[in-house]
Design an enzyme around this catalytic site. Sequence first.
Site, mmCIF file in Angstrom:
data_model
loop_
_atom_site.group_PDB
_atom_site.id
_atom_site.type_symbol
_atom_site.label_atom_id
_atom_site.label_comp_id
_atom_site.label_asym_id
_atom_site.label_seq_id
_atom_site.Cartn_x
_atom_site.Cartn_y
_atom_site.Cartn_z
ATOM 1 N N PRO A 418 0.831 -1.227 0.073
ATOM 2 C CA PRO A 418 0.246 0.179 -0.001
ATOM 3 C C PRO A 418 0.641 1.105 0.071
ATOM 4 O O PRO A 418 2.112 1.284 0.378
ATOM 5 C CB PRO A 418 -0.939 -0.022 1.208
ATOM 6 C CG PRO A 418 0.010 -1.130 1.981
ATOM 7 C CD PRO A 418 0.690 -1.870 1.282
ATOM 8 N N PRO A 419 0.422 2.285 -0.443
ATOM 9 C CA PRO A 419 0.993 3.679 -0.283
ATOM 10 C C PRO A 419 1.610 3.992 0.943
ATOM 11 O O PRO A 419 1.038 3.592 2.109
ATOM 12 C CB PRO A 419 0.165 4.612 -0.826
ATOM 13 C CG PRO A 419 -1.148 3.925 -1.525
ATOM 14 C CD PRO A 419 -1.226 2.652 -0.778
ATOM 15 N N GLY A 420 2.835 4.581 1.234
ATOM 16 C CA GLY A 420 3.360 5.081 2.216
ATOM 17 C C GLY A 420 4.090 4.039 3.147
ATOM 18 O O GLY A 420 4.482 4.313 4.416
ATOM 19 N N VAL A 421 4.467 3.053 2.760
ATOM 20 C CA VAL A 421 5.032 1.974 3.364
ATOM 21 C C VAL A 421 6.616 2.060 3.077
ATOM 22 O O VAL A 421 7.405 1.101 3.900
ATOM 23 C CB VAL A 421 4.634 0.532 3.272
ATOM 24 C CG1 VAL A 421 3.062 0.708 3.657
ATOM 25 C CG2 VAL A 421 4.647 0.113 1.470
ATOM 26 N N GLY A 422 7.051 2.777 2.464
ATOM 27 C CA GLY A 422 8.560 2.986 2.375
ATOM 28 C C GLY A 422 9.313 2.288 1.064
ATOM 29 O O GLY A 422 10.500 1.895 0.885
ATOM 30 N N THR A 424 9.814 3.274 -2.269
ATOM 31 C CA THR A 424 10.726 4.246 -2.909
ATOM 32 C C THR A 424 11.922 4.427 -2.159
ATOM 33 O O THR A 424 12.991 4.243 -2.647
ATOM 34 C CB THR A 424 10.033 5.514 -3.279
ATOM 35 O OG1 THR A 424 8.908 5.301 -4.023
ATOM 36 C CG2 THR A 424 10.918 6.226 -4.339
ATOM 37 N N SER A 797 -14.047 -13.008 -0.874
ATOM 38 C CA SER A 797 -13.659 -13.163 0.704
ATOM 39 C C SER A 797 -14.803 -12.725 1.598
ATOM 40 O O SER A 797 -14.873 -12.974 2.892
ATOM 41 C CB SER A 797 -12.309 -12.359 0.948
ATOM 42 O OG SER A 797 -12.713 -10.887 0.618
ATOM 43 N N LYS A 840 -5.295 -7.824 6.427
ATOM 44 C CA LYS A 840 -6.648 -8.000 7.117
ATOM 45 C C LYS A 840 -6.507 -7.839 8.686
ATOM 46 O O LYS A 840 -7.434 -7.264 9.497
ATOM 47 C CB LYS A 840 -7.415 -9.083 6.606
ATOM 48 C CG LYS A 840 -7.804 -8.959 4.969
ATOM 49 C CD LYS A 840 -8.445 -10.157 4.415
ATOM 50 C CE LYS A 840 -8.739 -9.991 2.950
ATOM 51 N NZ LYS A 840 -9.552 -11.174 2.349
#
Length: 901
Positions: A418-422, A424, A797, A840
């Site tokens: 997901p975005p923002g997990v490092g 890059t 699911s 989840k």
Amino acid sequence: MAEHFELPSTIAILPSRNKVLLPGGVVGVRCTSAASVQLVEQELWQKEDLKGLIGVVPMHDSQASDRPLSPRASMLQFLQEGKNFDCGERESSVGAPPPSDLQPPVGRQTNETIHWHPRGVAARVLALQQHMEKPTSRVTYTVVLEGRCRFGVQEFNVHDLYNTARVTQLDSTKAEMEQAEKDPEVQVLAHQFKSVAGDLISLLEPKLKAVERTKALLETASAHKLADIFVASFEGSFDQRLAMLDAVDLRQRLLKATEIITRHLQTLRVAEKISMKVEGHLSKSQKDVLRQQIRAIKDELGDNDDDEDDIVALERKMQSVGMPANVWKHAQRELRRLRKMQPQQPGYGSSRTYLELLAELPWQISSEEQEIDLVAAKDRLDSDHYGLSKVKKRIIEYLAVRKLKPDARGPVLCFVGPPGVGKTSLASSIAGALGRRFIRLSLGGVKDEADIRGHRRTYIGSMPGRLIEGIKRVGVNNPVMLLDEIDKTGADVRGDPASALLEVLDPEQNKTFNDHYLNVPFDVSKVVFVATANRVQTMPAPLLDRMEVIELPGYTPEEKLHIAMRHLIPRVLEQHGITNKHIKIPEPMVELTIQRYTREAGVRNLERHLAALARAAAVKVAEREQSMRRVTGDMIPEVSLMDHGEGRGGLGDGGGVEMEVEAVGIHGREVASAMTDLEPLLVDEAMLEVVLGPPRFDGKEAAERVATPGVAVGLVWTVVGGEVQFVEATAMLGKGDIHLTGQLGDVIKESAQIALTWVRARAAELKLAVAEAGSLLKDRDIHIHFPAGAVPKDGPSAGVTLVTALVSLFGKRCVRADTAMTGEMTLRGLVLPVGGVKDKILAAHRCGIQRVILPERNRKDLQEVPAAILANMEILLAKRMEDVLHQAFEGGCPWKPASRL
């Protein structure tokens, strides 16, 4: 030339002034004088005898001189008449008007002395054409004549306006010629003549069209015919032709012809040698003159911008970059094309831009890799990133292989999360550990294949692809290149960028990557490619096969807390120009911010909230400093100037100045201490609500929403990580229909149908209806809704969650508020495994849910969940739907023990 024939005793005479017709020669004569016109009309035109004979006798005046033609004119004459060497049909010379007869009228007295030659040539008419001149309507003729045989003039007679002559034939008979050619002396002379004639043909062969016919004629024709034909083919002097006409004896004819041909051959050789030397010298001087003229023209027009010097500098730069041989050959061809163009031409700019790109690409320039220090790389990863132990381990393994084998073709790492997990920053850390330059290419929203491969140079505004442009910008051919958002490329009529990336990421193909704009192969195999993506479901399978996927799940609240204290807060304070002396954010307040204001997988929203707190502190600090400066200005003491003595006392008069300075404090403290002793702004819960607003999450949402029957809590996976998804069901009067809302996909709609079918089939066992099972939907409809209707939803699911919500609705029992579930179900009630288990569980933990129901076959995925999370949560595993219902309701849910698959 035809064979021997009998010549009539009297023949009409056509004079040829300063011209000689030889046997075998062909000449066109324009008859314009009255005598010549009358001759043609009476002897040829009226008789309609185009095979008739007339005599051509040379005549010359006293001023005629022996002026031979130039060698170049001789060659031209030979080229024009070379096609007439055969004994068949002949044509007159092309390109020059036929010579005009200048015979004076008979009986006219003139001052000129006209000399008639005693010998002539009987000529056959090949073509005759009449002309009508305007506006005089005077008739003229053009006659084409072929020389046949020599004759001697015994007596000239006047016939009306033209002359006739009594003649005798001079040429030998056929038998006499054959007998003469058997003479050894004649044979030697004939061989010598043919040898000289062969040399002449060889010299003129590049310019002679009928070479083969001429060679064949030289080998087959008799010697006496060849002598006349060859001499007739050259525009020699008048005296030379007269001498050839007078050579009745075969020996004299061959000697004279050999002499004339040899003289022409020598003249042509000397002329060709001189011409080659002169042209060689002129070519060099002409280039210099042209260059000077071009410079002068540019100076006059004001366009002298030293383009030539720039092109020379560009060529030197291209030579110094170390292009491969095939690329350098291509570049030289383009450079030659550029030199021939003017700067004002349309293609000059694009051609020069292309050559500048070739000169700026790092064909042989590489970064000098430092020796990889695994301990330092591990320390850097730990200092830059908290947690992510599995990801760090894989990166260290990658670096270890590079250390042992620097030229190894390692896999292309693809960080998915997901975005923002490092993602890059991890790629940047790899570049730092390798000691290579780092470049990032954003592929989000790219739909044109040309963005990867470049545009073809035939298009206006063409440019290289992002890959070649990035390598040019970074300046080395072995950088670490990050292909960011690789899962967000699209495809339309302009091509598929993902397919173009297949060649880039394939180690067997990228050694000769061909950019459409560059149009020459470029080696990108030394580039270390790293990709990032939010999800792998949208990526083509062939592209995914070329990469090694490393998943980065979201952070736990504990990990977010450590990241905020170690990385985010120092960075935010530095960005806003403040320090920890101006603001203090306690750890409990950061934890409260995480719980009440952020429920994301990454830390970007957390950083935004911390930045909001820093901005509030910056405002306070700025206001305090401004207030202190204002107070300090009010405390400046007054200075009194006192006069001593009479008159004005001043500096100019040498008077003294006394100043009284009184120290002033603020509430007993000095100004200096007031500026330095300001207490830092302490962030508390009240300040959080003032700056960030009311809490977005309070931890009571699940309990409030499942307080009524028909609501269950599910867990889903999205591109931003795991999320909690509520499922609401209600019944109403109707016809037994089911209504589904919430922007659902086809798969989740099918899951709803399966869930309703299973519940209706197990209604009696679950004690949901007192009558038969079919009465469950009698006279009522079912409406199932997934909140957050603006967000698309799909996937299998949610199957167990749908069943739980329906059982809760029909059984009028509430689902436990601390329980969430996920899993796919079948019509027989089996619970199948799902993906994204870690995300989840983390989402459930962020929402304060204590119990999570998972499929039994997802037990192996629990190893990826942090131990601290598992210690605070209860994980329940289920094989069948009955197990899920038993755990979802307080006190369990009744069903028959004898239920089968």
